[in-house]
Enzyme design. Structure first.
Site, PDB file in Angstrom:
ATOM      1  CG  ASP A  94      -2.054   0.960   1.245  1.00 57.68           C
ATOM      2  OD1 ASP A  94      -1.808   2.174   0.893  1.00 57.68           O
ATOM      3  OD2 ASP A  94      -3.001   0.788   1.282  1.00 57.68           O
ATOM      4  CB  ILE A  95       0.961   4.117  -2.253  1.00 61.30           C
ATOM      5  CG1 ILE A  95       2.026   5.061  -3.032  1.00 61.30           C
ATOM      6  CG2 ILE A  95      -0.351   4.843  -2.018  1.00 61.30           C
ATOM      7  CD1 ILE A  95       1.874   5.383  -4.266  1.00 61.30           C
ATOM      8  CD  GLN A 100     -14.933  -0.767  -1.827  1.00 65.61           C
ATOM      9  OE1 GLN A 100     -15.886  -0.775  -1.522  1.00 65.61           O
ATOM     10  NE2 GLN A 100     -14.395  -1.493  -2.966  1.00 65.61           N
ATOM     11  CG  HIS A 157      -8.470  -3.457  -1.695  1.00 69.87           C
ATOM     12  ND1 HIS A 157      -9.257  -2.560  -2.549  1.00 69.87           N
ATOM     13  CD2 HIS A 157      -8.083  -2.521  -0.565  1.00 69.87           C
ATOM     14  CE1 HIS A 157      -9.515  -1.487  -1.734  1.00 69.87           C
ATOM     15  NE2 HIS A 157      -9.005  -1.424  -0.721  1.00 69.87           N
ATOM     16  CG  HIS A 202      -6.431  -2.788   3.425  1.00 67.32           C
ATOM     17  ND1 HIS A 202      -5.825  -1.513   3.404  1.00 67.32           N
ATOM     18  CD2 HIS A 202      -7.507  -2.601   2.892  1.00 67.32           C
ATOM     19  CE1 HIS A 202      -6.445  -0.709   2.778  1.00 67.32           C
ATOM     20  NE2 HIS A 202      -7.880  -1.199   2.465  1.00 67.32           N
TER      21      HIS A 202
HETATM   22  P1  5GP Z   1      -9.391   1.289   0.615  1.00 69.66           P
HETATM   23  O1  5GP Z   1      -9.916   2.578   1.229  1.00 69.66           O
HETATM   24  O2  5GP Z   1     -10.304   1.264  -0.632  1.00 69.66           O
HETATM   25  O3  5GP Z   1      -9.927   0.198   1.880  1.00 69.66           O
HETATM   26  O4  5GP Z   1      -8.065   1.190   0.212  1.00 69.66           O
HETATM   27  C1  5GP Z   1      -7.259   1.828  -0.705  1.00 69.66           C
HETATM   28  C2  5GP Z   1      -5.952   1.635  -0.547  1.00 69.66           C
HETATM   29  O5  5GP Z   1      -5.148   1.751  -1.702  1.00 69.66           O
HETATM   30  C3  5GP Z   1      -5.486   2.438   0.337  1.00 69.66           C
HETATM   31  O6  5GP Z   1      -4.952   2.359   1.613  1.00 69.66           O
HETATM   32  C4  5GP Z   1      -4.460   3.478  -0.395  1.00 69.66           C
HETATM   33  O7  5GP Z   1      -3.364   4.023   0.284  1.00 69.66           O
HETATM   34  C5  5GP Z   1      -4.025   2.545  -1.415  1.00 69.66           C
HETATM   35  N1  5GP Z   1      -3.832   3.065  -2.831  1.00 69.66           N
HETATM   36  C6  5GP Z   1      -4.423   3.946  -3.545  1.00 69.66           C
HETATM   37  N2  5GP Z   1      -3.880   4.396  -4.662  1.00 69.66           N
HETATM   38  C7  5GP Z   1      -2.530   3.541  -4.650  1.00 69.66           C
HETATM   39  C8  5GP Z   1      -1.758   3.402  -5.679  1.00 69.66           C
HETATM   40  O8  5GP Z   1      -1.672   3.963  -6.697  1.00 69.66           O
HETATM   41  N3  5GP Z   1      -0.722   2.385  -5.410  1.00 69.66           N
HETATM   42  C9  5GP Z   1      -0.776   1.612  -4.112  1.00 69.66           C
HETATM   43  N4  5GP Z   1       0.159   0.884  -3.960  1.00 69.66           N
HETATM   44  N5  5GP Z   1      -1.714   1.803  -3.387  1.00 69.66           N
HETATM   45  C10 5GP Z   1      -2.659   2.787  -3.447  1.00 69.66           C
END
Ligand code: 5GP
Ligand code: ZN
Length: 135
Positions: free
Chosen positions: A29-30, A92, A98, A100
């Protein structure tokens, strides 16, 4: 469709990839909660958990377990949280499903900070009934 995770899969966007096979890919995760915070996704795009077919979900879970073991061993992490935010209300932000995997350490200063509720008289049963009726 504009999806950054699909871009990572087809290599039009870069990522720190940890593992990939025919069905699943895992990368860092970035914006990690803790260093080593890992994401695991299916190569096919599904918007959320409920849309992932069982066979793909099963492979996703299998690889999530493999990655979790590697995080424990490789980072000496003392535990981990597996999180799957589903829907905007649940936080989300990327609508390509995905898991985590968040490496955890004692006193790592991260908490879900839940505001725990109590059930009023009889209401626990009501909630249980509503869910059971929908099964
Ligand atoms: P969500 O908020 O949908 O559960 O998680 C999305 C995750 O994707 C976040 O933790 C965010 O930091 C990660 N993320 C968003 N854009 C990118 C990207 O371009 N590359 C990577 N490696 N992670 C990303
Ligand atoms: Zn996608």
């Amino acid at each position: 469709m504009d999806c950054i995770f699909c871009d990572i899969i087809n290599k039009s966007a870069s990522a720190e990839v940890l593992f990939e096979n025919e069905k699943v890919i895992s990368f860092l995760d970035i914006r990690p909660i803790n260093y080593g915070h890992t994401l695991v996704i299916t190569k096919n795009h599904f918007d959320n958990f409920l849309l992932v077919p069982d066979d793909e979900l099963s492979e996703l879970i299998r690889v999530t377990k493999v990655m979790s073991n590697a995080i424990i061993k490789g980072l000496n992490s003392e535990g981990f949280n597996i999180v799957a935010n589903t829907g905007r209300a649940a936080g989300q932000s990327i609508f390509h499903f995905h898991f985590h995997i968040i490496p955890r350490f004692r006193n790592d200063n991260f908490s879900f900070k839940p505001n725990l509720k109590s059930y009023d008289n009889g209401s626990m049963k009501e909630f249980a009934e509503k869910i059971k009726m929908a099964l």
